[in-house]
Enzyme design. Structure first.
Site, PDB file in Angstrom:
ATOM      1  N   LYS A 119       0.815  -1.205   0.000  1.00 18.31           N
ATOM      2  CA  LYS A 119       0.000   0.000   0.000  1.00 18.31           C
ATOM      3  C   LYS A 119       0.859   1.270   0.000  1.00 18.31           C
ATOM      4  CE  LYS A 119      -3.985  -2.270   0.744  1.00 18.31           C
ATOM      5  NZ  LYS A 119      -3.530  -3.670   0.796  1.00 18.31           N
TER       6      LYS A 119
HETATM    7  C1  LIG Z   1      -4.111  -4.791   0.304  1.00 17.58           C
HETATM    8  C2  LIG Z   1      -3.279  -6.002   0.266  1.00 17.58           C
HETATM    9  C3  LIG Z   1      -3.549  -7.030  -0.646  1.00 17.58           C
HETATM   10  C4  LIG Z   1      -4.714  -6.986  -1.599  1.00 17.58           C
HETATM   11  O1  LIG Z   1      -4.545  -6.004  -2.583  1.00 17.58           O
HETATM   12  P1  LIG Z   1      -5.825  -5.477  -3.404  1.00 17.58           P
HETATM   13  O2  LIG Z   1      -5.300  -4.363  -4.232  1.00 17.58           O
HETATM   14  O3  LIG Z   1      -6.811  -5.007  -2.370  1.00 17.58           O
HETATM   15  O4  LIG Z   1      -6.339  -6.610  -4.183  1.00 17.58           O
HETATM   16  C5  LIG Z   1      -2.697  -8.127  -0.660  1.00 17.58           C
HETATM   17  N1  LIG Z   1      -1.668  -8.221   0.201  1.00 17.58           N
HETATM   18  C6  LIG Z   1      -1.391  -7.254   1.095  1.00 17.58           C
HETATM   19  C7  LIG Z   1      -0.252  -7.448   2.031  1.00 17.58           C
HETATM   20  C8  LIG Z   1      -2.183  -6.114   1.158  1.00 17.58           C
HETATM   21  O5  LIG Z   1      -1.900  -5.160   2.055  1.00 17.58           O
END
Ligand SMILES: *Cc1c(COP(=O)(O)O)cnc(C)c1O
Length: 496
Positions: A113
């Site tokens: 993120k």
């Molecule tokens: C948010 C997240 C995901 C999922 O990603 P999306 O874009 O919501 O599909 C997978 N792994 C981690 C560690 C995340 O923080």
């Protein structure tokens, strides 16, 4: 070249500029903003290989956000991908056995993120300035664990902004929770809710859709916006690392120019994999988009049948950031697969909200073939962490493990030997307890903070500096609320 504008997935009218789309986050009709077209890459791919991550980010983001001047956009990017990341490469690509891992977890909160949320606050404040908007921007975010912290880090003490985060009280890891409740910054608000991520997301969406409240806030000189991956300002920065990964493989002569690769993405809200889909549509040579789910396998079913059905119990798993039943960004894919049929998308979303499911028309189903859906259960997640560690000494986190496990199934299932990039979304230190358990380390008498050091010793890895002293940080946010109280909590904070 024509400029890209942004339209809602739910209505054919009303394009807005990228500046507006970034500030608003979600369209007034509840739809998501989508670009009017996808730009092409006018440089040969091997030329991209000589760019730094920031240079590449600028090159790609400028195509989507053309209203920003070069100077403004450069400034946003340079403020994002700096020494907050613990490696100069920003996103290293690591090869283990026959698999390439794209490590997206070297930012301040140790999850992918950060790739978008370290740049989004700068895009937002810069866009507001350009539009001469003087309102305070209030970020409202539901989190399954990682978005919350990354958004808090990104927005803390950013002038003229506030950030309010809701997380499922019992649905995040100890490390994730502690990262959020110790958050500094005088404009930060953090609430645990009695409910799961979908409850948090639904509550937050209701606030956005509450016209009356939004009008009241407008009078108080406040605009609500979103840091969830529904914001286009989050999606676009995620396209960059797919190009970066490809260019990296080229540079290392692992692939030849034009050679296709697969990508495996551990998926929750469908943001990350949608960025890969957009990259593919921008002519990045991608063969299959492998969508990996945990036991909450709504997307697996959808890809197999064309029926999206959320009528099931949400399971709390060891990959909590993927514990999601309503994958918001799928709406953007539907829009694209239906050739921008806003009416159809609108109907589907209506049906999902009233009946809990929808089915896409058969001609759209056919277009899902670029995707391969797979899922794995908890035991398989543990096993894949253990397997790759035993074979190579490489430690992966639970989310990445879901992707890796699905990739093994994919290979068996298809015998496809296309070179494959597994998207590595979190540091193993963020999910220490599960990772230690998978590695058969003794966990019962230790908390997550002690386990950081156990994992570090046993795998000979350094504990990332951002969580080293987490246990001793002061808890500043101990608020808990009911899932039905999200609206009133927001009203209270904003005195509306
Ligand atoms: C948010 C997240 C995901 C999922 O990603 P999306 O874009 O919501 O599909 C997978 N792994 C981690 C560690 C995340 O923080």
């Amino acid at each position: 070249m024509a400029q890209i504008s942004y339209k809602s997935t739910r209505s054919a009218e009303n394009s807005v500029s990228s500046l507006e789309a970034i500030i608003r986050g979600i369209a007034e009709d509840g739809g998501l903003y989508v670009p009017s077209f996808l730009p092409c890459i006018d440089k040969p791919l091997n030329q991209l290989a000589s760019m730094t991550y920031s240079e590449l980010a600028f090159y790609i983001m400028k195509k989507f956000f053309s209203e920003f001047s070069d100077q403004e956009l450069l400034c946003c990017i340079e403020n994002a991908y700096d020494e907050k990341f613990d490696t100069e490469e920003i996103v290293p690509v690591v090869k283990k056995d026959d698999t390439y891992f794209l490590e997206l977890f070297h930012g301040p909160t140790l999850a992918f993120k950060d790739m978008a949320l370290s740049v989004l606050p700068h895009l937002m404040t810069s866009a507001a300035k350009k539009l001469n908007r003087s309102e305070e921007i209030v970020i409202l975010t539901a989190t399954s664990g990682d978005t919350g912290k990354a958004a808090l880090e990104g927005f803390k003490d950013v002038e003229n902004t506030k950030i309010i985060v809701f997380y499922p009280q019992n649905g995040v890891s100890q490390i994730q929770k502690r990262q959020m409740i110790t958050q500094k910054g005088k404009n930060t608000y953090v609430y645990g809710i009695n409910g799961n991520f979908d409850d948090a997301q639904t509550g937050v969406k209701e606030v956005f859709n509450d016209k009356e409240l939004c009008m009241q806030l407008g009078k108080n000189n406040i605009i609500l916006s979103s840091a969830n991956s529904i914001n286009i300002g989050r999606l676009v920065p995620q396209i960059v690392y797919y190009f970066y990964a490809y260019a990296n493989l080229l540079k290392n002569k692992d692939i030849q120019i034009g050679e296709k690769i697969n990508v495996v993405v551990p998926t929750g809200n469908f943001g990350n994999i949608l960025a890969a889909y957009y990259a593919k549509k921008m002519n990045l040579p991608i063969n299959r988009l492998i969508c990996a789910s945990n036991e909450n396998n709504v997307l697996y079913d959808f890809i197999a049948t064309g029926i999206y059905d959320k009528r099931r119990e949400l399971k709390v798993t060891t990959s909590p950031s993927m514990d999601i039943l309503i994958s918001s960004n799928l709406e953007r894919l539907l829009y694209d697969l239906s050739r921008n049929d806003a009416q159809l998308v609108s109907n589907m979303m209506q049906k999902l909200s009233s009946d809990g499911f929808y089915e896409i028309p058969v001609q759209m189903k056919g277009k899902l073939k670029d995707f391969y859906g797979g899922f794995c259960d908890e035991q398989e997640t543990y096993k894949s962490i253990r397997d790759i560690y035993n074979r190579t000494g490489y430690v992966i986190d639970t989310h990445t493990a879901v992707a890796y496990s699905v990739y093994q199934k994919y290979k068996k299932d298809t015998s496809d030997d296309t070179k494959t990039v597994v998207v590595s979304t979190a540091s193993p230190f963020k999910f220490t307890k599960s990772v230690c358990k998978a590695l058969l380390l003794e966990v019962d008498n230790y908390n997550d903070f002690q386990l950081l050091y156990k994992l570090s010793q046993s795998a000979e890895l350094k504990v990332p500096y951002t969580i080293k002293d987490l246990e001793n940080k002061k808890i500043v946010h101990d608020n808990i609320c009911n899932k039905t109280d999200i609206r009133s909590v927001v009203k209270n904070i904003l005195k509306a």
